[in-house]
Design a protein around this motif. Structure first.
Motif, PDB file in Angstrom:
ATOM      1  N   ALA A 291       0.663  -1.234  -0.156  1.00  0.00           N
ATOM      2  CA  ALA A 291       0.238  -0.148   0.144  1.00  0.00           C
ATOM      3  C   ALA A 291       1.305   1.400  -0.084  1.00  0.00           C
ATOM      4  O   ALA A 291       1.997   1.065   0.608  1.00  0.00           O
ATOM      5  N   LEU A 292       0.634   1.970  -0.739  1.00  0.00           N
ATOM      6  CA  LEU A 292       0.752   3.493  -0.429  1.00  0.00           C
ATOM      7  C   LEU A 292       0.215   4.593   0.198  1.00  0.00           C
ATOM      8  O   LEU A 292      -1.045   5.158  -0.216  1.00  0.00           O
ATOM      9  N   ILE A 293       0.903   5.275   1.383  1.00  0.00           N
ATOM     10  CA  ILE A 293      -0.124   5.803   1.986  1.00  0.00           C
ATOM     11  C   ILE A 293       0.597   7.723   1.945  1.00  0.00           C
ATOM     12  O   ILE A 293       1.855   7.764   1.505  1.00  0.00           O
ATOM     13  N   ALA A 294      -0.186   8.037   1.478  1.00  0.00           N
ATOM     14  CA  ALA A 294      -0.002   9.300   1.099  1.00  0.00           C
ATOM     15  C   ALA A 294      -1.686  10.896   1.298  1.00  0.00           C
ATOM     16  O   ALA A 294      -2.046  10.600   1.678  1.00  0.00           O
ATOM     17  N   ASP A 295      -0.734  11.883   1.207  1.00  0.00           N
ATOM     18  CA  ASP A 295      -1.887  13.403   1.756  1.00  0.00           C
ATOM     19  C   ASP A 295      -2.697  13.653   0.291  1.00  0.00           C
ATOM     20  O   ASP A 295      -2.199  12.824  -0.986  1.00  0.00           O
ATOM     21  N   LYS A 296      -3.662  14.231   0.343  1.00  0.00           N
ATOM     22  CA  LYS A 296      -4.349  14.952  -1.538  1.00  0.00           C
ATOM     23  C   LYS A 296      -3.711  15.447  -2.178  1.00  0.00           C
ATOM     24  O   LYS A 296      -4.428  15.540  -3.208  1.00  0.00           O
ATOM     25  N   ALA A 297      -2.739  15.604  -1.906  1.00  0.00           N
ATOM     26  CA  ALA A 297      -1.984  16.357  -2.798  1.00  0.00           C
ATOM     27  C   ALA A 297      -0.970  15.208  -4.133  1.00  0.00           C
ATOM     28  O   ALA A 297      -1.271  15.468  -5.316  1.00  0.00           O
TER      29      ALA A 297
ATOM     30  N   ALA B 199      -2.673   1.096  -9.165  1.00  0.00           N
ATOM     31  CA  ALA B 199      -3.208  -0.174  -9.814  1.00  0.00           C
ATOM     32  C   ALA B 199      -3.401  -1.570 -10.591  1.00  0.00           C
ATOM     33  O   ALA B 199      -2.789  -2.106 -10.519  1.00  0.00           O
ATOM     34  N   GLU B 200      -2.270  -0.787 -12.105  1.00  0.00           N
ATOM     35  CA  GLU B 200      -1.491  -1.656 -12.394  1.00  0.00           C
ATOM     36  C   GLU B 200      -0.279  -2.433 -11.991  1.00  0.00           C
ATOM     37  O   GLU B 200       0.302  -3.546 -11.828  1.00  0.00           O
ATOM     38  N   ARG B 201       0.639  -2.133 -10.481  1.00  0.00           N
ATOM     39  CA  ARG B 201       1.074  -2.559 -10.025  1.00  0.00           C
ATOM     40  C   ARG B 201       1.099  -3.720  -8.690  1.00  0.00           C
ATOM     41  O   ARG B 201       1.229  -3.651  -7.828  1.00  0.00           O
ATOM     42  N   GLU B 202      -0.414  -3.128  -8.798  1.00  0.00           N
ATOM     43  CA  GLU B 202      -1.120  -3.620  -7.822  1.00  0.00           C
ATOM     44  C   GLU B 202      -0.850  -3.334  -6.066  1.00  0.00           C
ATOM     45  O   GLU B 202      -0.496  -3.874  -5.059  1.00  0.00           O
ATOM     46  N   ILE B 203      -0.840  -2.661  -5.714  1.00  0.00           N
ATOM     47  CA  ILE B 203      -0.059  -1.726  -4.366  1.00  0.00           C
ATOM     48  C   ILE B 203      -1.597  -0.727  -4.075  1.00  0.00           C
ATOM     49  O   ILE B 203      -1.836   0.546  -5.399  1.00  0.00           O
ATOM     50  N   THR B 204      -1.525  -1.139  -3.185  1.00  0.00           N
ATOM     51  CA  THR B 204      -3.904  -0.235  -2.621  1.00  0.00           C
ATOM     52  C   THR B 204      -3.183   1.240  -2.213  1.00  0.00           C
ATOM     53  O   THR B 204      -2.330   1.688  -1.555  1.00  0.00           O
ATOM     54  N   PRO B 205      -4.100   2.184  -2.637  1.00  0.00           N
ATOM     55  CA  PRO B 205      -3.944   3.363  -2.984  1.00  0.00           C
ATOM     56  C   PRO B 205      -4.485   4.604  -1.191  1.00  0.00           C
ATOM     57  O   PRO B 205      -5.474   3.933  -1.566  1.00  0.00           O
ATOM     58  N   VAL B 206      -3.882   3.888  -0.534  1.00  0.00           N
ATOM     59  CA  VAL B 206      -4.339   5.031   0.552  1.00  0.00           C
ATOM     60  C   VAL B 206      -4.363   6.562   0.420  1.00  0.00           C
ATOM     61  O   VAL B 206      -3.167   6.943   1.201  1.00  0.00           O
ATOM     62  N   ILE B 207      -5.450   6.958  -0.307  1.00  0.00           N
ATOM     63  CA  ILE B 207      -4.671   8.440  -0.250  1.00  0.00           C
ATOM     64  C   ILE B 207      -6.266   9.224  -0.190  1.00  0.00           C
ATOM     65  O   ILE B 207      -7.138   9.008  -1.077  1.00  0.00           O
ATOM     66  N   PRO B 208      -6.584  10.193   0.796  1.00  0.00           N
ATOM     67  CA  PRO B 208      -7.959  10.637   0.950  1.00  0.00           C
ATOM     68  C   PRO B 208      -8.634  10.952  -0.562  1.00  0.00           C
ATOM     69  O   PRO B 208      -7.078  12.231  -1.190  1.00  0.00           O
ATOM     70  N   PRO B 209      -9.096  11.663  -1.228  1.00  0.00           N
ATOM     71  CA  PRO B 209      -9.674  11.174  -2.158  1.00  0.00           C
ATOM     72  C   PRO B 209     -10.234  13.319  -1.922  1.00  0.00           C
ATOM     73  O   PRO B 209     -10.542  14.145  -0.280  1.00  0.00           O
ATOM     74  N   LYS B 210      -8.938  14.387  -2.951  1.00  0.00           N
ATOM     75  CA  LYS B 210      -9.207  15.973  -3.129  1.00  0.00           C
ATOM     76  C   LYS B 210     -10.948  16.477  -3.015  1.00  0.00           C
ATOM     77  O   LYS B 210     -12.204  15.482  -3.511  1.00  0.00           O
ATOM     78  N   SER B 211     -11.513  16.915  -1.803  1.00  0.00           N
ATOM     79  CA  SER B 211     -12.556  17.262  -2.219  1.00  0.00           C
ATOM     80  C   SER B 211     -13.011  17.930  -3.347  1.00  0.00           C
ATOM     81  O   SER B 211     -14.647  17.827  -3.471  1.00  0.00           O
ATOM     82  N   ASN B 212     -12.628  18.068  -4.510  1.00  0.00           N
ATOM     83  CA  ASN B 212     -13.126  18.451  -5.339  1.00  0.00           C
ATOM     84  C   ASN B 212     -13.216  17.227  -6.397  1.00  0.00           C
ATOM     85  O   ASN B 212     -13.303  17.262  -7.764  1.00  0.00           O
ATOM     86  N   ARG B 213     -13.104  16.359  -6.220  1.00  0.00           N
ATOM     87  CA  ARG B 213     -12.762  15.020  -7.103  1.00  0.00           C
ATOM     88  C   ARG B 213     -14.801  14.981  -7.671  1.00  0.00           C
ATOM     89  O   ARG B 213     -15.458  15.144  -6.909  1.00  0.00           O
ATOM     90  N   LYS B 214     -14.942  14.869  -8.834  1.00  0.00           N
ATOM     91  CA  LYS B 214     -16.595  14.291  -9.099  1.00  0.00           C
ATOM     92  C   LYS B 214     -16.742  13.315  -9.071  1.00  0.00           C
ATOM     93  O   LYS B 214     -17.810  12.990  -7.725  1.00  0.00           O
TER      94      LYS B 214
ATOM     95  N   LYS C  12     -16.005  10.347  -6.075  1.00  0.00           N
ATOM     96  CA  LYS C  12     -15.271   9.569  -4.979  1.00  0.00           C
ATOM     97  C   LYS C  12     -14.910   8.507  -4.970  1.00  0.00           C
ATOM     98  O   LYS C  12     -15.092   7.642  -5.095  1.00  0.00           O
ATOM     99  N   ARG C  13     -13.605   8.646  -4.249  1.00  0.00           N
ATOM    100  CA  ARG C  13     -12.386   7.501  -4.333  1.00  0.00           C
ATOM    101  C   ARG C  13     -12.877   6.775  -2.836  1.00  0.00           C
ATOM    102  O   ARG C  13     -12.931   7.292  -2.041  1.00  0.00           O
ATOM    103  N   ASP C  14     -12.973   4.931  -2.144  1.00  0.00           N
ATOM    104  CA  ASP C  14     -12.628   5.234  -0.916  1.00  0.00           C
ATOM    105  C   ASP C  14     -11.147   5.293  -0.837  1.00  0.00           C
ATOM    106  O   ASP C  14     -10.204   4.713  -1.369  1.00  0.00           O
ATOM    107  N   CYS C  15     -11.699   5.292   0.514  1.00  0.00           N
ATOM    108  CA  CYS C  15     -10.035   5.363   1.528  1.00  0.00           C
ATOM    109  C   CYS C  15     -10.003   4.727   2.712  1.00  0.00           C
ATOM    110  O   CYS C  15     -10.679   4.659   3.898  1.00  0.00           O
ATOM    111  N   ASP C  16      -9.242   4.133   3.155  1.00  0.00           N
ATOM    112  CA  ASP C  16      -8.891   3.589   3.949  1.00  0.00           C
ATOM    113  C   ASP C  16      -8.560   4.163   5.331  1.00  0.00           C
ATOM    114  O   ASP C  16      -6.872   4.360   5.566  1.00  0.00           O
ATOM    115  N   PHE C  17      -9.101   4.985   6.204  1.00  0.00           N
ATOM    116  CA  PHE C  17      -9.033   6.282   7.037  1.00  0.00           C
ATOM    117  C   PHE C  17      -7.881   5.208   8.422  1.00  0.00           C
ATOM    118  O   PHE C  17      -7.140   6.022   9.043  1.00  0.00           O
ATOM    119  N   ALA C  18      -7.834   3.858   8.482  1.00  0.00           N
ATOM    120  CA  ALA C  18      -7.623   3.034   9.619  1.00  0.00           C
ATOM    121  C   ALA C  18      -6.270   3.564   9.286  1.00  0.00           C
ATOM    122  O   ALA C  18      -5.084   3.792   9.954  1.00  0.00           O
TER     123      ALA C  18
END
Length: 132
Positions: A42-48, A59-74, A76-82
């Motif tokens: 998994a890759l944990i990163a901020d909204k940037a 997704a191509e590399r089968e790495i789970t993105p743990v990145i909160p969606p930006k507020s202006n995203r049309k 929304k993606r899920d994010c594991d906030f835990a």
């Protein structure tokens, strides 16, 4: 006029990869370079880092993105906030390297000056005593 440090840390908060750029460069510009030799689950990163290009690359590399969606995203993606709470490790890393920053009296903040004044070899030998 400024230098920005981009870092990838492992699950224990130890540096895995570092990059220096000019301060006006967006964080996302270095993301691919930082993770190209890493193979995390998994890759944990901020909204940037919430960009379709990076998310698709992960997704191509089968790495789970743990990145909160930006507020202006049309769409929304899920994010594991835990799991996102573990991002504090990168904040701790930057807190530790701030003690190596050049003095305020330095006339320039270029990467050359920063690397000369910083003891980068000590970055990989951080103590784990202060970790829970």
């Amino acid at each position: 006029m400024t230098t920005k440090i981009h870092a990838l840390v492992d699950a224990l908060g130890n540096p895995a990869n570092l990059m220096l750029t000019a301060g006006q460069i967006h964080d996302l510009a270095c993301a691919q370079g930082l993770i190209e030799n890493a193979d995390p689950q998994a890759l944990i990163a901020d909204k940037a880092y919430d960009a379709d290009s990076l998310i698709d690359s992960l997704a191509e590399r089968e790495i789970t993105p743990v990145i909160p969606p930006k507020s202006n995203r049309k769409t929304k993606r899920d994010c594991d906030f835990a799991l996102y709470r573990e991002r504090n490790l990168i904040e701790r890393f930057f807190n530790k390297i701030s003690t190596f920053a050049p003095s305020r009296r330095a006339t320039t903040n270029s990467p050359k000056i920063f690397s000369q004044r910083s003891n980068w070899s000590r970055l990989s030998s951080f103590s784990t005593e202060d970790r829970p």
